[in-house]
Design a protein around this motif. Structure first.
Motif, PDB file in Angstrom:
ATOM      1  N   GLY A 133      17.892 -53.304  83.594  1.00  0.00           N
ATOM      2  CA  GLY A 133      17.904 -54.740  84.156  1.00  0.00           C
ATOM      3  C   GLY A 133      18.930 -54.842  85.179  1.00  0.00           C
ATOM      4  O   GLY A 133      18.583 -55.181  86.201  1.00  0.00           O
ATOM      5  N   LEU A 134      19.937 -54.076  85.186  1.00  0.00           N
ATOM      6  CA  LEU A 134      21.158 -54.070  86.370  1.00  0.00           C
ATOM      7  C   LEU A 134      20.553 -53.099  87.512  1.00  0.00           C
ATOM      8  O   LEU A 134      20.671 -53.222  88.679  1.00  0.00           O
ATOM      9  N   ALA A 135      19.900 -52.204  86.984  1.00  0.00           N
ATOM     10  CA  ALA A 135      19.333 -51.059  87.990  1.00  0.00           C
ATOM     11  C   ALA A 135      18.031 -51.818  88.847  1.00  0.00           C
ATOM     12  O   ALA A 135      18.117 -51.602  90.103  1.00  0.00           O
ATOM     13  N   PHE A 136      17.552 -52.834  88.302  1.00  0.00           N
ATOM     14  CA  PHE A 136      16.303 -53.402  89.147  1.00  0.00           C
ATOM     15  C   PHE A 136      17.156 -54.590  89.895  1.00  0.00           C
ATOM     16  O   PHE A 136      16.840 -54.691  90.790  1.00  0.00           O
ATOM     17  N   ALA A 137      18.347 -55.269  89.358  1.00  0.00           N
ATOM     18  CA  ALA A 137      18.710 -56.479  89.679  1.00  0.00           C
ATOM     19  C   ALA A 137      19.648 -56.169  91.019  1.00  0.00           C
ATOM     20  O   ALA A 137      19.847 -56.829  92.021  1.00  0.00           O
ATOM     21  N   PRO A 172      19.204 -66.429  89.999  1.00  0.00           N
ATOM     22  CA  PRO A 172      18.249 -65.996  89.286  1.00  0.00           C
ATOM     23  C   PRO A 172      18.455 -64.579  88.756  1.00  0.00           C
ATOM     24  O   PRO A 172      18.178 -64.129  87.686  1.00  0.00           O
ATOM     25  N   LEU A 173      18.843 -63.535  89.761  1.00  0.00           N
ATOM     26  CA  LEU A 173      18.832 -62.214  89.089  1.00  0.00           C
ATOM     27  C   LEU A 173      19.861 -62.051  88.286  1.00  0.00           C
ATOM     28  O   LEU A 173      19.641 -61.349  87.276  1.00  0.00           O
ATOM     29  N   LEU A 174      20.948 -62.691  88.564  1.00  0.00           N
ATOM     30  CA  LEU A 174      21.952 -62.572  87.279  1.00  0.00           C
ATOM     31  C   LEU A 174      21.301 -63.123  86.025  1.00  0.00           C
ATOM     32  O   LEU A 174      21.624 -62.378  84.719  1.00  0.00           O
ATOM     33  N   VAL A 175      20.745 -64.144  85.996  1.00  0.00           N
ATOM     34  CA  VAL A 175      20.214 -64.894  84.669  1.00  0.00           C
ATOM     35  C   VAL A 175      19.086 -63.841  84.015  1.00  0.00           C
ATOM     36  O   VAL A 175      19.363 -63.460  82.732  1.00  0.00           O
ATOM     37  N   THR A 188      14.919 -60.624  70.450  1.00  0.00           N
ATOM     38  CA  THR A 188      13.744 -61.693  70.459  1.00  0.00           C
ATOM     39  C   THR A 188      12.591 -60.971  71.213  1.00  0.00           C
ATOM     40  O   THR A 188      11.618 -61.855  71.290  1.00  0.00           O
ATOM     41  N   GLY A 189      12.558 -59.949  71.531  1.00  0.00           N
ATOM     42  CA  GLY A 189      11.428 -59.404  72.252  1.00  0.00           C
ATOM     43  C   GLY A 189      11.117 -59.840  73.613  1.00  0.00           C
ATOM     44  O   GLY A 189       9.970 -59.617  74.132  1.00  0.00           O
ATOM     45  N   LEU A 190      12.037 -60.542  74.180  1.00  0.00           N
ATOM     46  CA  LEU A 190      11.846 -61.090  75.742  1.00  0.00           C
ATOM     47  C   LEU A 190      12.235 -60.116  76.628  1.00  0.00           C
ATOM     48  O   LEU A 190      12.416 -60.506  78.032  1.00  0.00           O
ATOM     49  N   GLU A 191      12.737 -58.901  76.544  1.00  0.00           N
ATOM     50  CA  GLU A 191      13.294 -58.147  77.546  1.00  0.00           C
ATOM     51  C   GLU A 191      12.373 -57.785  78.602  1.00  0.00           C
ATOM     52  O   GLU A 191      12.615 -57.574  79.742  1.00  0.00           O
ATOM     53  N   GLY A 192      11.036 -57.718  78.041  1.00  0.00           N
ATOM     54  CA  GLY A 192       9.991 -57.222  79.179  1.00  0.00           C
ATOM     55  C   GLY A 192       9.897 -58.371  80.280  1.00  0.00           C
ATOM     56  O   GLY A 192      10.027 -57.834  81.407  1.00  0.00           O
ATOM     57  N   PRO A 193       9.687 -59.386  79.766  1.00  0.00           N
ATOM     58  CA  PRO A 193       9.501 -60.332  80.840  1.00  0.00           C
ATOM     59  C   PRO A 193      10.834 -60.337  82.058  1.00  0.00           C
ATOM     60  O   PRO A 193      10.621 -60.783  82.998  1.00  0.00           O
ATOM     61  N   ASN A 194      11.733 -60.500  81.214  1.00  0.00           N
ATOM     62  CA  ASN A 194      13.085 -60.751  81.869  1.00  0.00           C
ATOM     63  C   ASN A 194      13.254 -59.599  82.961  1.00  0.00           C
ATOM     64  O   ASN A 194      13.766 -59.482  83.971  1.00  0.00           O
ATOM     65  N   LEU A 195      13.037 -58.280  82.350  1.00  0.00           N
ATOM     66  CA  LEU A 195      13.255 -56.982  83.299  1.00  0.00           C
ATOM     67  C   LEU A 195      12.382 -57.072  84.473  1.00  0.00           C
ATOM     68  O   LEU A 195      12.429 -57.021  85.803  1.00  0.00           O
ATOM     69  N   MET A 196      10.873 -57.828  84.100  1.00  0.00           N
ATOM     70  CA  MET A 196       9.821 -57.924  85.219  1.00  0.00           C
ATOM     71  C   MET A 196      10.520 -58.993  86.198  1.00  0.00           C
ATOM     72  O   MET A 196      10.290 -58.647  87.600  1.00  0.00           O
ATOM     73  N   MET A 197      10.973 -59.996  85.675  1.00  0.00           N
ATOM     74  CA  MET A 197      11.430 -61.068  86.617  1.00  0.00           C
ATOM     75  C   MET A 197      12.597 -60.586  87.349  1.00  0.00           C
ATOM     76  O   MET A 197      12.950 -60.828  88.644  1.00  0.00           O
ATOM     77  N   ALA A 198      13.470 -59.738  86.905  1.00  0.00           N
ATOM     78  CA  ALA A 198      14.586 -59.154  87.662  1.00  0.00           C
ATOM     79  C   ALA A 198      14.093 -58.339  88.846  1.00  0.00           C
ATOM     80  O   ALA A 198      14.551 -58.275  89.957  1.00  0.00           O
TER      81      ALA A 198
ATOM     82  N   ILE B 170      15.431 -71.566  91.633  1.00  0.00           N
ATOM     83  CA  ILE B 170      16.553 -71.984  90.837  1.00  0.00           C
ATOM     84  C   ILE B 170      15.912 -72.901  89.575  1.00  0.00           C
ATOM     85  O   ILE B 170      16.072 -72.532  88.359  1.00  0.00           O
ATOM     86  N   LYS B 171      15.080 -73.762  90.028  1.00  0.00           N
ATOM     87  CA  LYS B 171      14.366 -74.407  88.797  1.00  0.00           C
ATOM     88  C   LYS B 171      13.731 -73.567  87.905  1.00  0.00           C
ATOM     89  O   LYS B 171      13.962 -73.674  86.701  1.00  0.00           O
ATOM     90  N   PHE B 172      12.906 -72.772  88.291  1.00  0.00           N
ATOM     91  CA  PHE B 172      11.910 -71.930  87.455  1.00  0.00           C
ATOM     92  C   PHE B 172      12.927 -70.963  86.659  1.00  0.00           C
ATOM     93  O   PHE B 172      12.575 -70.915  85.551  1.00  0.00           O
ATOM     94  N   SER B 173      13.727 -70.341  87.168  1.00  0.00           N
ATOM     95  CA  SER B 173      14.811 -69.374  86.638  1.00  0.00           C
ATOM     96  C   SER B 173      15.333 -69.885  85.687  1.00  0.00           C
ATOM     97  O   SER B 173      15.630 -69.508  84.494  1.00  0.00           O
ATOM     98  N   VAL B 174      15.947 -71.152  85.788  1.00  0.00           N
ATOM     99  CA  VAL B 174      16.757 -71.623  84.902  1.00  0.00           C
ATOM    100  C   VAL B 174      15.837 -72.084  83.554  1.00  0.00           C
ATOM    101  O   VAL B 174      16.100 -72.146  82.745  1.00  0.00           O
TER     102      VAL B 174
END
Ligand code: HEM
Ligand SMILES: Nc1ncnc2c1ncn2[C@@H]1O[C@H](COP(=O)(O)OP(=O)(O)OP(=O)(O)O)[C@@H](O)[C@H]1O
Ligand SMILES: Nc1ncnc2c1ncn2[C@@H]1O[C@H](COP(=O)(O)OP(=O)(O)OP(=O)(O)O)[C@@H](O)[C@H]1O
Ligand SMILES: [Mg+2]
Ligand SMILES: [Mg+2]
Lengths: 222, 247, 185, 222, 185
Positions: A133-137, A172-175, A188-198, B170-174
């Motif tokens: 995630g951090l490599a992406f972000a 957003p990137l941090l999140v 929770t199995g949500l790492e995929g979407p998070n990585l994609m978003m990052a 910001i809205k979306f990400s949050v």
């Protein structure tokens, strides 16, 4: 070698010779990771729960630290004028410069995240996801910091301005980076979407920030 | 239309005519809205009297966001067309917007204490408002740090526009952040469906806040224009003294 | 700042801008290079034909003299073959491998001037090129300028010290209450 | 007005005019407080447990940010030479300067700690103890940061150097300030000793740091 | 750097240091002010009698000219009564309320020189005091120096430009292979 290549290699050389390459930010990152548990206290559960967040936060802070120097020196010593009048132009020159800088300085971030994850009690798999995630972000975080650095170049208290300007944009990137690590840890199995978003956020920053930076520095020249 | 109002003289005349009206109308609206909202409107069956905070909190939240849109828009106009008035507007809007954001945060947090038992919850809406407040602070800090007026205007415009792009993000990400963590004690606000007895005072208060905002911005813009004129006079005095020194 | 001013420079000409402190020389040079927008008036000069030397030398303390010159020559499309020759002309040959951070004020200025000479641009804009230079270095600069003008180039320099450029046109800036219009071609 | 008073009022004025007084660090502190929960996640228990630590850590980071600027400007614009040759001398001049700077810039720290404590879910009493702890610790933290700033003044990547030099020295103050808040929150009754230690550490830093800073800058001049 | 050098300056004397770029003028002036330790040799000069002007002007962008001058005069024990007079002498009166960040190069230098004049110190060490000054400002500087020397002060200046100080002693620094010993008294 093309003009772009020349800028790239020169800035790489300057980042290593003048600034010590990754040593500074890596040391800062490490110091933040080491201090946070002292502040938070020794409770293992708290540390583990806070772990991915603290690590991503430390990485973000490490991108803010060198941002002040990226352009302020060029602004005060006249290099910016020379780039602006060169056939390559200001925006592209700065893009190459920032790219070289980020490559030279931030390649240790995922490494530190992995080690830090283990130190904070994450299992190997989750620590790896966090590092990914951090490599992406990291490039996105660094580009946003560079944009803020361009706005604040040469000003008083530039460091503070940079933090204030960059932090809301980096949210957003941090999140997502921290979210990926936490998702892996909590299963929770949500790492995929998070990585994609990052990754997506990082690419967007990479595409937009150089123009913002060039516009800010051009404003300074005029 | 832009170039029509971009004329400082014309704007000055318009502003001078509008400003007393704005302050007056705002005063009337508050004179009607505040007692209605804080006294005559019914308390809520769930929240009793604390619901009255809403009449300040919600308009402040709206205006904080509306003002940021204004800031971004004015910055865009300045960046493309270089109308000084647009920059003046941006500089005047920022503190007003920051104050509204702060009012929203303060009242929300006062409200949160009785409603949620906590001054603050890291919920999506709250956090995004805090980030908006930070964007205002960053903008003002940047403007304050640059001495040169033109430079400050351009750098500020770039930043304000960047923040604009980021606002929906910001809205979306949050939102993402929230839905990702079921385990978290995310606050769900299933507020009272707003009833006409509450809607009226709310509308009046919102209108009052809007007119107040206009009054603040216009007054500030005029003050800054006069400051600029005073500086120009000072420059001219300087030139005269310099020429005298040369002779 | 600067008003009532019109300027026309022909190829092969060297122009020296004089004028009291605060008369706007720096501002004018930057405007000609497209680095600031003129408040009023217009400037007809392609920034891509300009080599600019401001008050600052644009040297990096960690770079050697040779590295710096080679980089800028490459970026500006200058002739790297002439690098050694220009360094010798500006008395930099013995400093080639020194890092720029250790140079004295005049040595730094000479390096910056060598960069201009290697830039392959036709219009040189120089703000106070000679202030920290000793007499010999000024002669070297004058020779450089002579060669450039002989090859059809243009040199415009703001200065308070005597540059000793034989045959250069001199323009004195003094405030006057009309509009600016500076054209260089 | 004495010479010392003149330095003090001048530096106060410069801190407010050129740097915006407390606005910068306060905003940075606020940004750090706001970002950390985004990274750590919204879990109320984790946040509350980590609260005092994160808040003290944010205060520490805020002291590091302006440290670079305190002296580096004076070093590069020649002011240091003028102070060194003045009848007051370098050490005393810098002491007055740092004092003025800290007063101008860091008076918001306890305030922010109090508000932050409430936001992280601490009760009013514990938040107040935490704020008191930071009121005691902040001058010491700032003086140590200033000392590091003096060592790094005018160097490349000074910000990073400062972090590396100051962070280890600031650890005790950080631990005691955060410890006071945590003790109050957990009801261990240990807030008194923690507060005393924070105050003692701060006073020690106040007594020692100026001489270190003057020595460092004197070395730079020679 | 600088070797085989011995210097003795009497009260009332103005000394102009010349020398090619890199000959060590800056280094020597800093050594005389006690700002660097000489590599070898000794310097007999009380730093508390020195007013120093380096390459940088030591002005804060946010301070006005008047604020800056008043502060340093107070710190160095100068006479605040003469502030207005000195500002007028250095043609700064009309800029008194301008912040230093907006001054041109020469205007900044004039402000720094006014600070020296207000310092109430007997030995003035000036590194390139006149480089960015126009002709009139140089005359103003020369007048200042004349007055200071007439009152028994000492002025030592390093320069490449003609300062036009009638009656000043000139010392040309050139490297020679012996030991340094500079004494000023
Ligand atoms: C510091 C804490 C708070 C912040 C920052 C905050 C922020 C906001 C924002 C930004 C809006 C505008 C949303 C929109 O129109 O899209 C809003 C609306 C609103 N808030 Fe808050 N709020 C806070 C606390 C509270 C609390 C404690 C309550 C009541 C329990 C509350 C009730 C409302 C209501 C009823 C609205 C209007 C919703 C609507 O548009 O229908 N808020 N708040
Ligand atoms: N930001 C600013 N605000 C107000 N006035 C300014 C600003 N920048 C420059 N000036 C003024 O504009 C005038 C022209 O400045 P400029 O630097 O172009 O002069 P110059 O001819 O280069 O002078 P010098 O010979 O001293 O270098 C000066 O009077 C200066 O004080
Ligand atoms: N850190 C350093 N390392 C090596 N050489 C140095 C260093 N600093 C200065 N020098 C050299 O010492 C010599 C004297 O420098 P100095 O700055 O005193 O010269 P100067 O007489 O003031 O020259 P200028 O007229 O160009 O200002 C120069 O040759 C310079 O290159
Ligand atoms: Mg100039
Ligand atoms: Mg020198």
């Amino acid at each position: 070698m093309s003009a772009l290549g020349a800028i790239f290699t020169r800035e790489l050389r300057l980042a290593f010779a003048g600034g010590g390459g990754p040593a500074g930010p890596a040391a800062f990152n490490l110091a933040a990771l080491a201090l946070a548990p002292l502040a938070i206290g020794p409770d293992a559960d708290t540390l583990q729960a806070a772990g991915p967040g603290v690590i991503a936060f430390a990485a973000l802070l490490a991108t803010l630290q060198p941002a002040e120097r990226i352009f302020s020196e060029d602004a005060s010593d006249g290099t910016l004028e020379l780039y602006a009048l060169s056939p390559v132009g200001l925006a592209l020159s700065l893009f190459m410069k920032t790219l070289a800088f980020i490559l030279a300085v931030f390649w240790t971030t995922p490494l530190l995240a992995f080690i830090g994850g283990l130190a904070y009690g994450m299992d190997v798999g989750s620590a790896f996801v966090l590092a990914l995630g951090l490599a992406f972000a990291a490039p996105g975080l660094a580009f946003i910091a560079a944009f803020a650095g361009a706005l604040a170049a040469g000003l008083k208290r530039a460091g503070l301005l940079i933090a204030l300007i960059a932090a809301p944009l980096q949210v957003p990137l941090l999140v997502f980076a921290a979210g990926a690590g936490r998702a892996a840890m909590d299963g929770t199995g949500l790492e995929g979407p998070n990585l994609m978003m990052a990754l997506a956020g990082s690419l967007a920053a990479l595409a937009l920030a150089p123009f913002g930076a060039a516009a800010a520095l051009k404003a300074r020249l005029e | 239309m832009w170039s029509y109002f971009a004329n400082p003289e014309r704007f000055d005349r318009l502003a001078r005519a509008l400003i007393p009206w704005c302050w007056g109308v705002a005063a009337v609206l508050f004179a009607v809205g505040l007692p209605w909202a804080l006294y005559f409107s019914p308390g809520d069956y769930q929240q009793s009297d604390t619901v009255r905070i809403m009449y300040v909190h919600v308009p402040a939240a709206w205006l904080a966001m509306f003002a940021y849109a204004g800031l971004g828009g004015a910055s865009f106009v300045y960046f493309i067309w270089r109308h000084n008035l647009a920059d003046l507007a941006a500089r005047a809007i920022a503190p007003a917007g920051a104050v509204f954001a702060f009012i929203c945060l303060a009242t929300g947090s006062l409200w949160g204490r009785p409603m949620w038992g906590a001054w603050w919850v890291w919920d999506a809406r709250l956090t995004s408002m805090l980030v908006l407040f930070l964007l205002y602070l960053g903008y003002m800090a940047l403007r304050g740090a640059i001495e040169d007026e033109k430079l400050s205007a351009r750098a500020g415009a770039v930043l304000a526009m960047a923040g604009l792009i980021n606002l929906p993000v910001i809205k979306f990400s949050v939102d993402w952040w929230n839905t990702l963590h079921q385990g978290a004690s995310v606050f769900r606000f299933d507020g009272p469906t707003i009833d006409a007895s509450q809607l009226w005072p709310l509308a009046i208060m919102a209108l009052g806040f809007t007119v107040l905002y206009l009054a603040l911005v216009l007054t500030q813009m005029r003050a800054m224009m006069m400051e600029r004129r005073a500086e120009a006079l000072e420059r001219r005095r300087e030139r005269r003294l310099e020429l005298e020194a040369e002779l | 700042m600067l008003t009532g001013f019109s300027l026309n420079v022909e190829p092969g000409e060297a122009l020296v801008l004089l004028g009291p402190n605060g008369s706007g020389k720096t501002t004018l040079l930057r405007a000609m290079g497209g680095l600031v927008r003129p408040v009023a008036g217009e400037i007809s000069l392609d920034p891509q034909s300009v080599a600019f030397l401001g008050h600052a030398d644009a040297l990096k303390p960690s770079e050697t003299v040779e590295q710096s010159l080679a980089f800028w020559a490459r970026l500006y499309g200058g002739d790297l073959e002439t690098l050694d020759q220009v360094m010798t002309e500006m008395a930099l040959a013995h400093l080639a491998r020194r890092t720029c951070g250790t140079l004295s004020a005049g040595q730094k200025r000479r390096t910056a001037l060598a960069r201009i000479a290697l830039s392959n641009r036709s219009v040189w804009l120089l703000d106070e090129p000679a202030a920290p230079l000793d007499a010999r270095s000024r002669e070297r600069l004058a020779r450089l300028v002579r060669q450039h003008c002989a090859a059809g180039g243009i040199v415009i320099a703001a200065t308070h010290v005597d540059l000793g450029w034989a045959g250069a046109r001199v323009e004195d800036l003094r405030p006057a209450p009309t509009k600016t219009a500076a054209g260089v071609g």
